[in-house]
Scaffold this motif. Structure first.
Motif, short mmCIF file in Angstrom:
data_model
loop_
_atom_site.label_atom_id
_atom_site.label_comp_id
_atom_site.label_asym_id
_atom_site.label_seq_id
_atom_site.Cartn_x
_atom_site.Cartn_y
_atom_site.Cartn_z
N HIS A 37 38.68 60.89 34.43
CA HIS A 37 38.16 59.61 33.95
C HIS A 37 38.44 58.50 34.97
N ALA A 38 39.65 58.51 35.54
CA ALA A 38 40.00 57.49 36.54
C ALA A 38 39.10 57.60 37.77
N LYS A 39 38.84 58.82 38.20
CA LYS A 39 37.99 59.03 39.37
C LYS A 39 36.58 58.49 39.12
N SER A 40 36.09 58.66 37.90
CA SER A 40 34.74 58.19 37.58
C SER A 40 34.65 56.67 37.57
N MET A 41 35.82 55.99 37.53
CA MET A 41 35.84 54.52 37.50
C MET A 41 36.29 53.92 38.83
N LEU A 42 36.44 54.74 39.86
CA LEU A 42 36.93 54.22 41.14
C LEU A 42 36.02 53.16 41.73
N HIS A 43 34.71 53.31 41.51
CA HIS A 43 33.79 52.29 42.06
C HIS A 43 34.03 50.93 41.41
N LEU A 44 34.44 50.93 40.14
CA LEU A 44 34.74 49.67 39.46
C LEU A 44 36.06 49.10 39.96
N THR A 228 44.33 39.87 41.38
CA THR A 228 43.40 40.60 40.52
C THR A 228 44.14 41.59 39.63
N MET A 229 43.61 41.77 38.41
CA MET A 229 44.08 42.82 37.53
C MET A 229 42.92 43.74 37.19
N PHE A 230 43.21 45.04 37.20
CA PHE A 230 42.22 46.03 36.77
C PHE A 230 42.87 46.84 35.65
N LEU A 231 42.31 46.71 34.45
CA LEU A 231 42.92 47.29 33.26
C LEU A 231 41.98 48.27 32.58
N VAL A 232 42.52 49.40 32.17
CA VAL A 232 41.75 50.40 31.43
C VAL A 232 42.60 50.85 30.24
N CYS A 233 42.02 50.81 29.05
CA CYS A 233 42.73 51.33 27.88
C CYS A 233 41.73 51.98 26.95
N SER A 299 39.99 34.71 34.65
CA SER A 299 38.53 34.74 34.48
C SER A 299 38.11 36.20 34.38
N ILE A 300 37.10 36.47 33.57
CA ILE A 300 36.63 37.83 33.36
C ILE A 300 35.52 38.14 34.36
N ASN A 301 35.79 39.06 35.27
CA ASN A 301 34.76 39.50 36.21
C ASN A 301 33.92 40.62 35.60
N LYS A 302 34.59 41.49 34.86
CA LYS A 302 33.90 42.60 34.20
C LYS A 302 34.68 42.98 32.96
N LEU A 303 33.96 43.20 31.88
CA LEU A 303 34.57 43.66 30.63
C LEU A 303 33.53 44.51 29.92
N GLU A 304 33.77 45.81 29.88
CA GLU A 304 32.77 46.71 29.32
C GLU A 304 33.43 47.95 28.72
N VAL A 305 32.64 48.66 27.92
CA VAL A 305 33.08 49.95 27.39
C VAL A 305 32.53 51.04 28.31
N PHE A 306 33.41 51.92 28.73
CA PHE A 306 33.05 52.98 29.68
C PHE A 306 33.30 54.33 29.01
N LYS A 307 32.31 55.20 29.05
CA LYS A 307 32.47 56.53 28.46
C LYS A 307 33.26 57.40 29.42
N ALA A 377 38.49 46.32 32.17
CA ALA A 377 38.53 44.88 32.41
C ALA A 377 38.96 44.58 33.83
N SER A 378 38.17 43.80 34.53
CA SER A 378 38.52 43.27 35.84
C SER A 378 38.72 41.78 35.69
N LEU A 379 39.94 41.31 35.93
CA LEU A 379 40.29 39.92 35.69
C LEU A 379 40.86 39.28 36.96
N SER A 380 40.48 38.04 37.22
CA SER A 380 41.01 37.28 38.34
C SER A 380 41.90 36.17 37.83
N PHE A 381 43.02 35.98 38.51
CA PHE A 381 43.96 34.95 38.09
C PHE A 381 43.47 33.58 38.50
N VAL A 382 43.48 32.65 37.56
CA VAL A 382 43.04 31.28 37.80
C VAL A 382 44.23 30.35 37.64
N LEU A 383 44.68 29.74 38.70
CA LEU A 383 45.82 28.82 38.64
C LEU A 383 45.45 27.56 37.87
#
Length: 383
Positions: A37-44, A228-233, A299-307, A377-383
């Protein structure tokens, strides 16, 4: 038989971990699906890394994996992050900085197994090109950090990239009302939220959102500017919180039935079963988004449901016994430590044997039905 043991919320942080070691039911040997699953999300992930601000080469670049567990998956993803950032520096004609990678998890995590799996450090006296070319070596300084990611773990403004995969669905505690016999949210007769009452699942939702708020607040203090934060749950596609999707099938069917078997056979009491709850919640996109927006630090750069696909990896899908064993081992690798603590090793062995038998009775049908979806979720920190 361990019937007098109850795992309290105070003990949960001390006990919770994926099953350590390198045995048949260990997380190290039952996390192949997570790797796929992680490998399939490497492009993200790489897309998110492209948004990280690069700084002067004389300042160490810091990456953190939150909820690292004890297999090779965490090492592989850190390798990807470091190598991608190095390539970004090289594309600009700049010398890359030195890298530090921190592997974090709860104190009960099997850090020893993780450290044994880490490749040796490449000679940093050589050029970065030579470092990257060195087979089976790493290009970063490594350290383990024990502690809950729902609290502070690092100094302020010290981290460039936070990564966390397959961890944030684990709650800091079972909601107190779910274990309170006087509460309408009491999860009587169940060990998970799948198919539970709306009141019970709302208690889990509120706990998840409180935990995620604490997580984001801590990271907002620790992260460098424009980090940047890259989160998967685990996530779900249904708006109904009582439908926990793949997590529901993993913990809410054969696992649940196996507990009922022990009760019906007189091996444990109804109360003993009812005192056990899996501290997992698979959120919807809206559940997640509400917390990020309320925090306001990212700030939300990407937020989606991934199979992601099935959590089971089997060599012979038509072999029902292999499917049953795979599901039991998968379930045990992530929840076995809690079960052992609650009912003891002997009864735990009995429980997972029943999980295996029940799963084998469905075999191929189970492989087709058991599909995981993830919140990415791909999130960028905003000061």
């Amino acid at each position: 038989m361990g019937d007098n043991v109850v795992v309290s919320n105070m003990e949960l942080e001390r006990l919770l971990s994926m099953k350590g070691g390198k045995g048949e039911a260990s997380y190290a040997n039952n996390s192949q699906a997570q790797a796929i699953h992680a490998k399939s999300m490497l492009h993200l992930l790489k897309e998110a890394l492209d948004g990280v601000e690069l700084h002067a080469p004389n300042i160490p670049f810091v990456v953190v994996d939150l909820g690292c567990s004890c297999g090779t998956n965490t090492i592989n993803v850190v390798d990807v992050m470091v190598e991608h950032i190095i390539k970004r520096y090289e594309a600009l004609g700049c010398n890359p900085p030195e890298f530090s990678a921190f592997f974090t998890d709860l104190p009960s995590n099997d850090f020893n197994t993780l450290f044994q799996l880490l490749p040796p450090m490449a000679n940093y006296g050589n050029s970065m090109e030579e470092c990257l070319a060195a087979n089976n070596h790493r290009c970063y300084f490594a350290a383990g950090v024990p502690g809950s990611f729902y609290r502070r773990l690092f100094p302020a403004r010290s981290v460039d990239i936070f990564h966390s995969a397959f961890s944030l669905h684990w709650l800091s505690q079972v909601p107190e009302s779910v274990e309170d016999k006087r509460s309408d949210a009491y999860n009587k007769g169940r060990v998970f939220t799948h198919g539970a009452s709306e009141i019970t699942t709302n208690a889990y939702k509120k706990q998840f959102q409180r935990d995620l708020a604490g997580f984001l607040n801590s990271r907002s203090i620790e992260m460098k500017s424009k980090g940047t934060m890259f989160l998967v749950c685990l996530g779900r596609t249904s708006v109904d919180p009582t439908d926990q999707g793949g997590a529901g099938l993993l913990f809410g069917t054969h696992f649940q039935d196996a507990w009922d078997d022990l009760v019906q056979e007189g091996l444990i009491s109804n109360e003993k079963r009812d005192d056990f709850n899996i501290p997992v919640y698979a959120p919807s996109l809206q559940d997640f988004k509400e917390v990020v927006e309320a925090d306001g630090s990212f700030s939300i750069n990407k937020l989606e449901v991934f199979k992601g696909g099935s959590p089971l990896v089997v060599n012979q899908p038509d072999d029902a016994s292999e499917v049953g064993r795979a599901l039991a081992n998968s379930c045990r690798s992530v929840a076995g430590v809690l079960v052992d603590a609650h009912i003891g090793d002997k009864l735990s062995e009995e429980l997972f044997l029943r999980v295996e038998k029940r799963a084998a009775n469905q075999g191929k049908e189970l492989l087709e039905k058991l599909q995981f979806f993830h919140i990415v979720a791909s999130l960028s920190f905003v000061l």
